[in-house]
Structures are given as C-alpha cells and as structure tokens.
Design a protein around this motif. Structure first.
Motif, PDB file in Angstrom:
ATOM      1  N   HIS A 247       0.800  -1.236   0.000  1.00  0.00           N
ATOM      2  CA  HIS A 247       0.000   0.000   0.000  1.00  0.00           C
ATOM      3  C   HIS A 247       0.832   1.285   0.000  1.00  0.00           C
ATOM      4  O   HIS A 247       0.298   2.360  -0.257  1.00  0.00           O
ATOM      5  CB  HIS A 247      -0.946   0.029   1.200  1.00  0.00           C
ATOM      6  N   LEU A 248       2.110   1.175   0.331  1.00  0.00           N
ATOM      7  CA  LEU A 248       2.934   2.374   0.497  1.00  0.00           C
ATOM      8  C   LEU A 248       4.130   2.423  -0.441  1.00  0.00           C
ATOM      9  O   LEU A 248       4.672   3.497  -0.704  1.00  0.00           O
ATOM     10  CB  LEU A 248       3.476   2.450   1.936  1.00  0.00           C
ATOM     11  N   GLY A 249       4.569   1.283  -0.919  1.00  0.00           N
ATOM     12  CA  GLY A 249       5.913   1.205  -1.478  1.00  0.00           C
ATOM     13  C   GLY A 249       6.891   1.205  -0.314  1.00  0.00           C
ATOM     14  O   GLY A 249       6.515   0.921   0.829  1.00  0.00           O
ATOM     15  N   HIS A 250       8.137   1.542  -0.554  1.00  0.00           N
ATOM     16  CA  HIS A 250       9.087   1.700   0.550  1.00  0.00           C
ATOM     17  C   HIS A 250       8.816   3.072   1.157  1.00  0.00           C
ATOM     18  O   HIS A 250       8.734   4.068   0.431  1.00  0.00           O
ATOM     19  CB  HIS A 250      10.517   1.625   0.031  1.00  0.00           C
ATOM     20  N   ALA A 251       8.670   3.123   2.465  1.00  0.00           N
ATOM     21  CA  ALA A 251       8.278   4.399   3.077  1.00  0.00           C
ATOM     22  C   ALA A 251       9.002   4.593   4.392  1.00  0.00           C
ATOM     23  O   ALA A 251       9.086   3.667   5.207  1.00  0.00           O
ATOM     24  CB  ALA A 251       6.770   4.433   3.290  1.00  0.00           C
ATOM     25  N   THR A 280       0.943   0.772  -6.179  1.00  0.00           N
ATOM     26  CA  THR A 280       0.456   0.502  -4.815  1.00  0.00           C
ATOM     27  C   THR A 280      -1.002   0.077  -4.869  1.00  0.00           C
ATOM     28  O   THR A 280      -1.759   0.492  -5.745  1.00  0.00           O
ATOM     29  CB  THR A 280       0.574   1.735  -3.897  1.00  0.00           C
ATOM     30  N   ALA A 281      -1.393  -0.751  -3.894  1.00  0.00           N
ATOM     31  CA  ALA A 281      -2.812  -1.049  -3.679  1.00  0.00           C
ATOM     32  C   ALA A 281      -3.458   0.217  -3.116  1.00  0.00           C
ATOM     33  O   ALA A 281      -2.786   1.040  -2.485  1.00  0.00           O
ATOM     34  CB  ALA A 281      -2.945  -2.214  -2.717  1.00  0.00           C
ATOM     35  N   PRO A 282      -4.773   0.399  -3.338  1.00  0.00           N
ATOM     36  CA  PRO A 282      -5.414   1.649  -2.890  1.00  0.00           C
ATOM     37  C   PRO A 282      -5.440   1.779  -1.374  1.00  0.00           C
ATOM     38  O   PRO A 282      -5.594   0.790  -0.666  1.00  0.00           O
ATOM     39  CB  PRO A 282      -6.823   1.551  -3.465  1.00  0.00           C
ATOM     40  N   ARG A 283      -5.301   2.997  -0.914  1.00  0.00           N
ATOM     41  CA  ARG A 283      -5.250   3.274   0.527  1.00  0.00           C
ATOM     42  C   ARG A 283      -5.868   4.641   0.767  1.00  0.00           C
ATOM     43  O   ARG A 283      -5.707   5.552  -0.042  1.00  0.00           O
ATOM     44  CB  ARG A 283      -3.789   3.274   0.971  1.00  0.00           C
ATOM     45  N   ARG A 284      -6.570   4.747   1.878  1.00  0.00           N
ATOM     46  CA  ARG A 284      -7.076   6.038   2.340  1.00  0.00           C
ATOM     47  C   ARG A 284      -6.452   6.330   3.695  1.00  0.00           C
ATOM     48  O   ARG A 284      -6.210   5.412   4.470  1.00  0.00           O
ATOM     49  CB  ARG A 284      -8.587   6.000   2.561  1.00  0.00           C
ATOM     50  N   ARG A 324      -3.725   5.723  -5.243  1.00  0.00           N
ATOM     51  CA  ARG A 324      -2.892   4.672  -5.838  1.00  0.00           C
ATOM     52  C   ARG A 324      -1.743   5.360  -6.546  1.00  0.00           C
ATOM     53  O   ARG A 324      -1.961   6.237  -7.383  1.00  0.00           O
ATOM     54  CB  ARG A 324      -3.669   3.871  -6.886  1.00  0.00           C
ATOM     55  N   LEU A 325      -0.542   4.938  -6.232  1.00  0.00           N
ATOM     56  CA  LEU A 325       0.653   5.488  -6.880  1.00  0.00           C
ATOM     57  C   LEU A 325       1.226   4.428  -7.797  1.00  0.00           C
ATOM     58  O   LEU A 325       1.215   3.246  -7.451  1.00  0.00           O
ATOM     59  CB  LEU A 325       1.707   5.855  -5.839  1.00  0.00           C
ATOM     60  N   SER A 326       1.718   4.840  -8.942  1.00  0.00           N
ATOM     61  CA  SER A 326       2.437   3.878  -9.769  1.00  0.00           C
ATOM     62  C   SER A 326       3.667   4.539 -10.371  1.00  0.00           C
ATOM     63  O   SER A 326       3.701   5.756 -10.598  1.00  0.00           O
ATOM     64  CB  SER A 326       1.528   3.290 -10.844  1.00  0.00           C
ATOM     65  N   ALA A 351      -7.231   3.222   5.906  1.00  0.00           N
ATOM     66  CA  ALA A 351      -7.909   2.015   5.406  1.00  0.00           C
ATOM     67  C   ALA A 351      -7.077   1.495   4.253  1.00  0.00           C
ATOM     68  O   ALA A 351      -6.837   2.219   3.277  1.00  0.00           O
ATOM     69  CB  ALA A 351      -9.318   2.361   4.947  1.00  0.00           C
ATOM     70  N   ARG A 352      -6.633   0.268   4.414  1.00  0.00           N
ATOM     71  CA  ARG A 352      -5.849  -0.380   3.342  1.00  0.00           C
ATOM     72  C   ARG A 352      -6.802  -1.264   2.559  1.00  0.00           C
ATOM     73  O   ARG A 352      -7.362  -2.201   3.092  1.00  0.00           O
ATOM     74  CB  ARG A 352      -4.709  -1.190   3.959  1.00  0.00           C
ATOM     75  N   LEU A 353      -7.001  -0.929   1.295  1.00  0.00           N
ATOM     76  CA  LEU A 353      -8.007  -1.600   0.479  1.00  0.00           C
ATOM     77  C   LEU A 353      -7.336  -2.664  -0.383  1.00  0.00           C
ATOM     78  O   LEU A 353      -6.145  -2.575  -0.686  1.00  0.00           O
ATOM     79  CB  LEU A 353      -8.716  -0.559  -0.403  1.00  0.00           C
ATOM     80  N   PRO A 354      -8.125  -3.669  -0.792  1.00  0.00           N
ATOM     81  CA  PRO A 354      -7.541  -4.705  -1.645  1.00  0.00           C
ATOM     82  C   PRO A 354      -7.161  -4.162  -3.022  1.00  0.00           C
ATOM     83  O   PRO A 354      -7.798  -3.215  -3.492  1.00  0.00           O
ATOM     84  CB  PRO A 354      -8.653  -5.755  -1.766  1.00  0.00           C
ATOM     85  N   ALA A 355      -6.140  -4.745  -3.602  1.00  0.00           N
ATOM     86  CA  ALA A 355      -5.617  -4.253  -4.899  1.00  0.00           C
ATOM     87  C   ALA A 355      -6.676  -4.336  -5.997  1.00  0.00           C
ATOM     88  O   ALA A 355      -7.558  -5.153  -5.951  1.00  0.00           O
ATOM     89  CB  ALA A 355      -4.393  -5.046  -5.299  1.00  0.00           C
TER      90      ALA A 355
END
Ligand code: 1HN
Length: 355
Positions: A247-251, A280-284, A324-326, A351-355
């Motif tokens: 959800h974050l990549g390397h952070a 990244t998988a979607p995240r709020r 979502r970041l790409s 909230a970590r949402l499914p990809a």
C-alpha cells in the motif's frame, strides 16, 4: 439544507420555519437541520485532489523574481492554493504549501512566528537558512525545519536561484487563533553557532553529554536539517533489501530524535520509493498530504482522478481520498501532512483496500 430529522407535515414545517426566523436574531440555530453534515460517517474533504506541474509554476515564480525582491516581499512565495479552498491560502484545510524563490545576493529577512515550517529544497545548491543563530546549508532535496518561534532568515550567496517547497501549519494556527510574529531589526541574524553544528551534535543518534553545557538547541527539538544524502541512503538501502509494502511502497518517516515522534508537533514528513513498474494497492488515510517528486516518473490516482507525475511535480491528496501510486521509472517522493497533529488528537486513521 442537509437535514437529519425525518420529514414531518407541512404544518410542522411552517411552524418550525417560523421558530427559526424568530430565533435567528438571537444567534440560535437548530442542530437537527445540520447534524448530518456535521457528523459525517466518513470524512468529506472540502479540498480537491490537484497536481501542479513544476515547470509552469517555476516560470511564474521567476517572473515574480523580476518584479519584486525577497526583501520587499519579506517572503517571495507562490501559494499552492487548493482549488477547493479558494481564498484560504490552504493546500488542505490544516496546512499551507508554497514555492519560494531566493535569487543570488538576496536575503529573506529575519523573523519568527508561532507557525511551524518545513522547507524541501527543489532547485539550487548552497543557499542557507539560519535558525536561532545557526546556518543550515541547503542542498537539493534536503529537508530543513523551522520550528515554532525560532528566528529564521534565508540567504543566497551562490550564483544560482534557489527554489524550495514551504510547508507550514498556518491554517491550524489560524484555527486556534494563536498567531504571534516578530521581526528582527536586522535583515540577517548574527551567526552565533558554526554552520551545521546541530547535525554534528545530534544528527547521528548522539547528543551532548548531559551536564556538559554543550546543548545548543531546545531539548525537545534538537534537529532541524535532514540531508538528502542521508535519507536517500536509508530509503534506497531499504528498497534494495526488501519487498515494498503493497500500500505504500518503501516508506520512511522523518523523526524528531528527542522523542521518536514526528518532526514537528503539527506536521509529519515522509519519503517513499516505488520501483519501476510497481503500483500501490489503494489506501485512504485521514491526513491531508502534499507530495513532491524527487526523482522518476509515474502517476497518482486520487479518487479516480489520474495525475501524471514527473520530477518536482506536486500533488495534494486530501483526507480520505483513495490513493494509488504507480511508477513508470523508479519513483522517489517526499511528502508532508497533518498526521502529526491528528495522531496527538486521537483522530488519525487509515484504510488499506484490496488491490
Ligand atoms: C515564512 O516565514 C516563510 O520563513 C515562508 O520562509 C512562507 C508563509 C506565511 C508566513 C510565514 C519563510 C511563509 C512564512
């Protein structure tokens, strides 16, 4: 009106409206007419997702540089104003962001205020910010803090323009009505402490021996300079060693070494890295955040709006928007947000949402 109360008869409505009209001059208002808008089941940000391409913003900033000096302006800054918050000088409801220019030979005069600030260097190399008597030499992609009520001026003794991103908690301080400010009677403060002294004293998880009288910075806020050379090594070292968080990549978050918390009481700062091809998988999250591209290319998908990103572009991600970041090329981002304040108030959520 965004009502909560269930609808009644026309008769009831008429009598209620008459009541409201009678009460209005007495500064009384019925909660039931507005409650649903006040207490929303999930955050509804007034801020909009938005991206600023660096090139055009830089052109306007340099044009301002031809028209007004840093000294005359006090701070020559273009505000990154959120299109959903027009007139408020805010990028998200709690925070301000701007792009600041200092030309060769200029000084942005010394002052202090109760607003806390961070600078993230975007262009130029070797200008300085002086904070309570000590200069930090600003190199590309360094993070420099100006905590609440510390004297600060900026100067450019190099031959190139310097441009950086300013992040301040101006709207938060405005909300609490706690703004104080003073100007020093000289444009630049005296250099009381050698440049980069605080990095030597506090920058490597060491501190002056207690009782040695060598503590030169406030005990709760000893560090104000986080050089790119150091954070980059940490971030890219991590990226080489393990798989990215989905959800974050390397952070990594920047910390205040005095307490392990965020860099300042109201503002948190972070860096992220996404390998080429990673999405990244979607995240709020409830923090309103501003990101700037340090290196690479990619896209930010914010609540379904897609923004292409290349070097030094900026994007604002409002509270609870789905991000979502790409990365089309290895992508490194710096970001700051109001997560620091929200955590202290017990409000921050994600909230970590499914990809
Ligand atoms: C400020 O002090 C700076 O010190 C930049 O560079 C932007 C915006 C509003 C109020 C104070 C600076 C600012 C600011």
């Amino acid at each position: 009106m965004d009502g909560t109360a269930s609808p009644g008869s026309n008769d009831q409505r008429r009598l209620l409206e008459a009541l409201y009209a009678d009460m209005r001059p007495h500064s009384l208002y019925p909660l039931w007419e507005v409650m649903a808008a006040l207490v929303t089941p999930v955050p509804r940000s007034a801020a909009q997702p938005h991206r600023w391409h660096y090139g055009p913003a830089r052109d306007y900033l340099l044009r301002a540089g031809d028209l007004i000096s840093a000294e005359q302006a006090e701070r020559r800054v273009l505000i990154l104003e959120n299109p959903g918050l027009l007139g408020s000088s805010a990028v998200v409801p709690s925070l301000y962001a701007g792009l600041q220019l200092i030309l060769p030979g200029e000084i942005a005069p010394c002052h202090r205020h109760t607003q806390s600030a961070l600078r993230f260097v975007l262009e130029g190399d070797g200008a300085y910010t002086a904070i309570d008597g000590e200069r930090a030499v600003m190199r590309p992609f360094d993070l420099i803090l100006t905590p609440n009520w510390q004297w600060h001026d900026h100067g450019n003794e190099t031959g190139q323009p310097m441009i950086w991103l300013d992040g301040l908690d101006i709207p938060t301080v405005r909300f609490y009505e706690a703004s104080f400010a003073e100007r020093l009677d000289h444009p630049a403060q005296a250099e009381a402490i050698p440049a980069d002294d605080s990095l030597r004293r506090y920058g490597r998880n060491l501190r002056p021996f207690r009782g040695s009288a060598a503590d030169r910075r406030p005990a709760g806020q000893p560090m104000f300079h986080y050089p790119y050379a150091e954070w980059r090594e940490s971030l890219l070292g991590l990226a080489a060693a393990e798989a990215p968080d989905p959800h974050l990549g390397h952070a990594l978050e920047f910390v205040n070494p005095a307490d392990g918390g965020s860099v300042m009481p109201t503002i948190a700062a972070q860096v992220r890295h996404l390998p080429a091809g990673f999405e990244t998988a979607p995240r709020r999250a409830t923090d309103g955040a501003v990101f700037v591209v340090v290196e690479g290319r990619g896209t930010a998908l914010v609540d379904g709006q897609e923004f292409s990103l290349s070097e030094r572009d900026l994007v604002v991600v409002p509270s609870w928007s789905e991000l979502r970041l790409s990365a089309t090329a290895p992508l490194t981002l710096f970001g700051f947000s109001d997560k620091a304040a929200q955590e202290k108030l017990g409000l921050w959520r994600e909230a970590r949402l499914p990809a």
